[in-house]
Design an enzyme around this catalytic site. Structure first.
Site, short mmCIF file in Angstrom:
data_model
loop_
_atom_site.label_atom_id
_atom_site.label_comp_id
_atom_site.label_asym_id
_atom_site.label_seq_id
_atom_site.Cartn_x
_atom_site.Cartn_y
_atom_site.Cartn_z
NE ARG A 42 -1.88 -1.16 3.71
CZ ARG A 42 -2.14 -0.68 4.93
NH1 ARG A 42 -3.25 0.02 5.14
NH2 ARG A 42 -1.31 -0.89 5.92
CG ASP A 63 -5.57 -2.31 0.88
OD1 ASP A 63 -5.24 -3.43 1.32
OD2 ASP A 63 -6.26 -1.50 1.53
CE1 TYR A 145 -2.49 -11.69 12.58
CE2 TYR A 145 -2.19 -13.24 14.39
CZ TYR A 145 -1.71 -12.62 13.25
OH TYR A 145 -0.46 -12.93 12.78
#
Length: 247
Positions: A42, A63, A145
Site C-alpha cells: 500500500r 491494497d 486475527y
C-alpha cells in the site's frame, strides 16, 4: 540441492506486503535465489526502497483488502501482507473483524484468484501463505486475527488438494512472534497498557518461544525459498511452523 543464485533463476515471483518485515525478507531471499520479484503493497516509499536496494525488480501499488490492481504473471506467490489488532472479544466490533478478515484471509484469496489461472496454464506454481502460530492455536485478545489465520490455513489445505495434480503446490508458513513492525506495535501496546518497560514487554512475547527469542524475518524467508524449490514439489498442503518449537 542448490539454494544459491541459480535455484529459481528467471521465475517470476510476487510478494504481497513486500515493503517491510517478513515480506521484504522473502523478496530479498527470492531475488538472491534468482527469481524476478515484484513486491505489492500500500505504501510506495518502502516498495521503491526495496527495488532500489535490489530486493525486488519492480513493484505494484495496491491494497490486497481493496480493489486489486492488475497483477503480473507469476510462478511463485508469497502472501505476506497481514495485520494484527488486539482487543478483548466483547470489544471487537464488525469493523475490526472486517479488517482482520480482509487483510489476512480475503486479501490472500483475492490475490490467489488473480494469479492461479496463469500457474495452471503453465502447469507450474508455488503458493506460500504466511500465516502464524495463531493459525494452529489460540491466543487471548486476538480472536479476529486468530480466526482469520485459521481461515488462511483452511484455504491452504483445501486449495492444495484441488490443484495437487496440476503442478501447483499451496503451503502455509506459521511463524511465531517475529521481529517485525507488527511485533514492535504489540510491544508498544503492552507497555502502554501495563506500564512495563520494553524489556519486560518483549519478554511477554518471547516466552511463547521455547528458544526464548523472537523469530527473525530471514528465517521465515529461508523456509519460503525451500517451498519454492523444484525439490519441494511433494510438499503440499502443510502448515510449517517457524517458531522455535512452540506447540
Amino acid at each position: 540441492m542448490d539454494h544459491g543464485s541459480a535455484a529459481l533463476r528467471g521465475l517470476p515471483a510476487l510478494v504481497t506486503g513486500g515493503g517491510s518485515g517478513i515480506g521484504l525478507a522473502c523478496a530479498r531471499a527470492l531475488s538472491a535465489a534468482g527469481a524476478e520479484v515484484t513486491v505489492l503493497g500500500r505504501r510506495e516509499a518502502p516498495l521503491r526502497a526495496a527495488v532500489e536496494a535490489g530486493a525486488a525488480s519492480g513493484f505494484v501499488l495496491g491494497d490486497v483488502a481493496g480493489e486489486l490492481p492488475p497483477l503480473p504473471r507469476c510462478a511463485l506467490l508469497v502472501n505476506a501482507a497481514g495485520a494484527a489488532e488486539s482487543a478483548p472479544f466483547l470489544r471487537t466490533d464488525d469493523a475490526l473483524w472486517g479488517r482482520m478478515l480482509g487483510v489476512n484471509l480475503l486479501g490472500a484469496a483475492a490475490v490467489i484468484r488473480a494469479v492461479l489461472p496463469g500457474m495452471l496454464g503453465t502447469g507450474h506454481g508455488r503458493i506460500v501463505n504466511i500465516a502464524s502460530t495463531a493459525a494452529v492455536k489460540g491466543y487471548p485478545y486476538v480472536t479476529a486475527y486468530a480466526a482469520a489465520k485459521h481461515g488462511l490455513l483452511g484455504l491452504t489445505r483445501a486449495l492444495a488438494l484441488e490443484v495437487a495434480g496440476r503442478g501447483v503446490t499451496v503451503n502455509c508458513l506459521c511463524p511465531g512472534f517475529t521481529e517485525t513492525e507488527i511485533v514492535a506495535e504489540s510491544v508498544a501496546r503492552i507497555m502502554a497498557k501495563t506500564g512495563r518497560g520494553e524489556a519486560e514487554a518483549r519478554a511477554e512475547l518471547t516466552r511463547h518461544n521455547p528458544q526464548g527469542r523472537l523469530v527473525q524475518p530471514e528465517e521465515v524467508a529461508a523456509a519460503v525459498v525451500f517451498l519454492c524449490l523444484p525439490e519441494a514439489a511433494a510438499v503440499n498442503g502443510v502448515a510449517l511452523p517457524v517458531a522455535g518449537g512452540e506447540a
